[in-house]
Design a protein around this motif. Structure first.
Motif, PDB file in Angstrom:
ATOM      1  N   SER A  10       0.832  -1.205   0.000  1.00 12.34           N
ATOM      2  CA  SER A  10       0.000   0.000   0.000  1.00 12.34           C
ATOM      3  C   SER A  10       0.866   1.253   0.000  1.00 12.34           C
ATOM      4  CB  SER A  10      -0.920   0.006   1.225  1.00 12.34           C
ATOM      5  OG  SER A  10      -1.823  -1.071   1.188  1.00 12.34           O
ATOM      6  N   LEU A  11       1.931   1.239   0.804  1.00  6.81           N
ATOM      7  CA  LEU A  11       2.815   2.402   0.884  1.00  6.81           C
ATOM      8  C   LEU A  11       3.463   2.697  -0.468  1.00  6.81           C
ATOM      9  CD1 LEU A  11       4.155   4.577   2.586  1.00  6.81           C
ATOM     10  CD2 LEU A  11       5.946   2.925   3.173  1.00  6.81           C
ATOM     11  N   ILE A  12       3.899   1.648  -1.144  1.00  4.09           N
ATOM     12  CA  ILE A  12       4.525   1.824  -2.464  1.00  4.09           C
ATOM     13  C   ILE A  12       3.524   2.403  -3.459  1.00  4.09           C
ATOM     14  CG2 ILE A  12       5.519   0.605  -4.444  1.00  4.09           C
ATOM     15  CD1 ILE A  12       6.760  -1.352  -2.430  1.00  4.09           C
ATOM     16  N   ILE A  13       2.301   1.851  -3.449  1.00  2.57           N
ATOM     17  CA  ILE A  13       1.266   2.316  -4.376  1.00  2.57           C
ATOM     18  C   ILE A  13       0.911   3.774  -4.115  1.00  2.57           C
ATOM     19  CG2 ILE A  13      -1.170   2.045  -5.013  1.00  2.57           C
ATOM     20  CD1 ILE A  13      -0.798  -0.971  -4.492  1.00  2.57           C
ATOM     21  N   VAL A  14       0.749   4.121  -2.838  1.00  2.00           N
ATOM     22  CA  VAL A  14       0.362   5.483  -2.475  1.00  2.00           C
ATOM     23  C   VAL A  14       1.468   6.485  -2.801  1.00  2.00           C
ATOM     24  CG1 VAL A  14      -0.133   6.977  -0.508  1.00  2.00           C
ATOM     25  CG2 VAL A  14      -1.271   4.771  -0.694  1.00  2.00           C
ATOM     26  N   ALA A  15       2.717   6.076  -2.588  1.00  2.00           N
ATOM     27  CA  ALA A  15       3.844   6.997  -2.766  1.00  2.00           C
ATOM     28  C   ALA A  15       4.160   7.284  -4.232  1.00  2.00           C
ATOM     29  CB  ALA A  15       5.084   6.435  -2.072  1.00  2.00           C
ATOM     30  N   LEU A  16       3.718   6.395  -5.139  1.00  2.00           N
ATOM     31  CA  LEU A  16       3.980   6.632  -6.561  1.00  2.00           C
ATOM     32  C   LEU A  16       3.238   7.890  -7.018  1.00  2.00           C
ATOM     33  CD1 LEU A  16       3.696   3.000  -7.985  1.00  2.00           C
ATOM     34  CD2 LEU A  16       5.777   4.372  -7.747  1.00  2.00           C
ATOM     35  N   PRO A  17       3.932   8.831  -7.649  1.00  2.00           N
ATOM     36  CA  PRO A  17       3.293  10.082  -8.081  1.00  2.00           C
ATOM     37  C   PRO A  17       2.157   9.842  -9.073  1.00  2.00           C
ATOM     38  CG  PRO A  17       5.680  10.274  -8.158  1.00  2.00           C
ATOM     39  CD  PRO A  17       5.369   8.813  -7.928  1.00  2.00           C
ATOM     40  N   GLY A  18       1.020  10.417  -8.768  1.00  2.00           N
ATOM     41  CA  GLY A  18      -0.140  10.348  -9.653  1.00  2.00           C
ATOM     42  C   GLY A  18      -0.848  11.687  -9.639  1.00  2.00           C
ATOM     43  N   GLY A  20      -3.271  12.766  -7.769  1.00  2.00           N
ATOM     44  CA  GLY A  20      -3.470  13.280  -6.420  1.00  2.00           C
ATOM     45  C   GLY A  20      -2.218  13.917  -5.858  1.00  2.00           C
ATOM     46  N   VAL A  21      -1.074  13.290  -6.082  1.00  2.00           N
ATOM     47  CA  VAL A  21       0.202  13.836  -5.613  1.00  2.00           C
ATOM     48  C   VAL A  21       0.498  15.160  -6.311  1.00  2.00           C
ATOM     49  CG1 VAL A  21       2.704  13.506  -5.629  1.00  2.00           C
ATOM     50  CG2 VAL A  21       1.206  11.624  -4.947  1.00  2.00           C
ATOM     51  N   ILE A  22       0.322  15.188  -7.635  1.00  2.00           N
ATOM     52  CA  ILE A  22       0.588  16.416  -8.383  1.00  2.00           C
ATOM     53  C   ILE A  22      -0.308  17.550  -7.893  1.00  2.00           C
ATOM     54  CG2 ILE A  22       0.448  17.526 -10.648  1.00  2.00           C
ATOM     55  CD1 ILE A  22       1.256  14.891 -11.908  1.00  2.00           C
ATOM     56  N   TYR A  23      -1.577  17.238  -7.681  1.00  2.00           N
ATOM     57  CA  TYR A  23      -2.526  18.249  -7.214  1.00  2.00           C
ATOM     58  C   TYR A  23      -2.127  18.779  -5.836  1.00  2.00           C
ATOM     59  CZ  TYR A  23      -6.975  20.349  -5.807  1.00  2.00           C
ATOM     60  OH  TYR A  23      -7.946  21.220  -5.371  1.00  2.00           O
ATOM     61  N   THR A  24      -1.783  17.875  -4.929  1.00  2.00           N
ATOM     62  CA  THR A  24      -1.407  18.277  -3.572  1.00  2.00           C
ATOM     63  C   THR A  24      -0.131  19.107  -3.574  1.00  2.00           C
ATOM     64  OG1 THR A  24      -2.416  16.242  -2.704  1.00  2.00           O
ATOM     65  CG2 THR A  24      -0.913  17.418  -1.254  1.00  2.00           C
ATOM     66  N   VAL A  25       0.851  18.692  -4.352  1.00  2.00           N
ATOM     67  CA  VAL A  25       2.111  19.444  -4.454  1.00  2.00           C
ATOM     68  C   VAL A  25       1.867  20.822  -5.060  1.00  2.00           C
ATOM     69  CG1 VAL A  25       4.355  19.528  -5.625  1.00  2.00           C
ATOM     70  CG2 VAL A  25       3.612  17.418  -4.521  1.00  2.00           C
ATOM     71  N   ALA A  26       1.009  20.882  -6.074  1.00  2.00           N
ATOM     72  CA  ALA A  26       0.693  22.163  -6.714  1.00  2.00           C
ATOM     73  C   ALA A  26       0.078  23.138  -5.716  1.00  2.00           C
ATOM     74  CB  ALA A  26      -0.248  21.948  -7.890  1.00  2.00           C
TER      75      ALA A  26
END
Length: 204
Positions: A10-18, A20-26
Motif C-alpha cells: 500500500s505504501l509503495i502504491i500510495v507513494a507513486l506520483p499520480g 493526487g500527488v501532483i494536485y497536492t504538491v501544486a
C-alpha cells in the motif's frame, strides 16, 4: 489480520506520483501548507466511493458494463484536461498567493474528490487489490476489507500531506521567481495531460 505485505504494498502504491500527488504538491507550492492538507483530504475522500463499490461488489458491475465504464472514464479525462488548463494558465491549483492561504477550501476539497472519483480504474483496482489481503479464515470478509480500505485511505492522506508539506517548505524559495512557478505549472499541466491520455486509452 493486517499483514506487513499489505502495509508495504500500500505504501509503495500510495507513494507513486499520480494525479493526487501532483494536485497536492501544486497546492503546496501555490497556496501553502494548509491548502495542500485540504487537497490531500479531498483526494482521500475521493477514494471512498471506489472503496465502497469494491467492498459491495459494485466495481465488478462497473467493469462489466462497458457503457458505465466509458461514461465515467471520459468524464475523468475531461476533468483532468480542465485541471491541466488551469495549471497551464496559472488560474487553477497553481495560482500563487502572496501569503499562505486556504481561500476556497471547499473548492480545493471538491477538485481533489473529483480527481479520484472520476477515475473508474480505481474501483477496478480496489476490487483486485483488497481481496488479496483478506484472510481465508476471517469470520467477516466485509469488515476486514473495510478495515484494509480505511488503512489504505489513512496512508494515502499521510503520504499526500508529506508531499504537500515538502512542497510548501520549498514555496518561499520559488515564490518570487515567477518564471520558475510558471514552468512548474506547465510541467504539472503536462503531467495531467499525459494522465488524461493514459485514461482515455484505458480499456474497460
Amino acid at each position: 489480520m493486517i499483514s506487513f505485505d499489505f502495509l508495504i504494498t500500500s505504501l509503495i502504491i500510495v507513494a507513486l506520483p499520480g494525479t493526487g500527488v501532483i494536485y497536492t504538491v501544486a497546492l503546496g507550492l501555490g497556496r501553502g501548507m494548509k491548502a495542500s492538507i485540504w487537497a490531500a483530504f479531498g483526494c482521500t475522500l475521493g477514494i471512498v466511493p471506489h472503496m465502497t463499490a469494491s467492498i459491495l461488489g459494485l466495481a465488478a458491475l462497473l467493469h462489466a458494463s462497458a457503457v458505465a465504464f466509458e461514461i465515467v472514464r471520459y468524464l475523468g479525462v475531461a476533468w483532468l484536461l480542465y485541471m491541466a488548463w488551469g495549471m497551464w494558465h496559472g488560474t487553477g491549483a497553481m495560482k500563487v498567493t502572496a501569503n499562505e492561504s486556504t481561500a476556497g477550501v471547499l473548492k480545493i476539497i471538491r477538485d481533489g474528490i473529483l480527481l479520484n472519483l472520476l477515475n473508474p480504474k480505481l474501483s477496478v483496482f480496489f476490487l483486485a487489490f483488497l481481496p488479496q489481503f483478506v484472510s481465508a479464515y476471517t469470520p467477516d470478509t466485509t469488515l476486514e476489507m473495510t478495515l484494509l480500505g480505511l488503512i489504505f485511505m489513512a496512508m494515502t492522506f499521510g503520504v499526500f500531506v508529506i508531499y504537500g508539506c515538502f512542497a510548501a517548505a520549498l514555496r518561499q524559495h520559488v515564490l518570487e521567481q515567477k518564471k520558475v512557478i510558471d514552468l512548474i505549472g506547465k510541467c504539472f499541466a503536462g503531467g495531467f495531460i499525459l494522465m488524461s491520455a493514459k485514461l482515455a486509452l484505458t480499456n474497460g
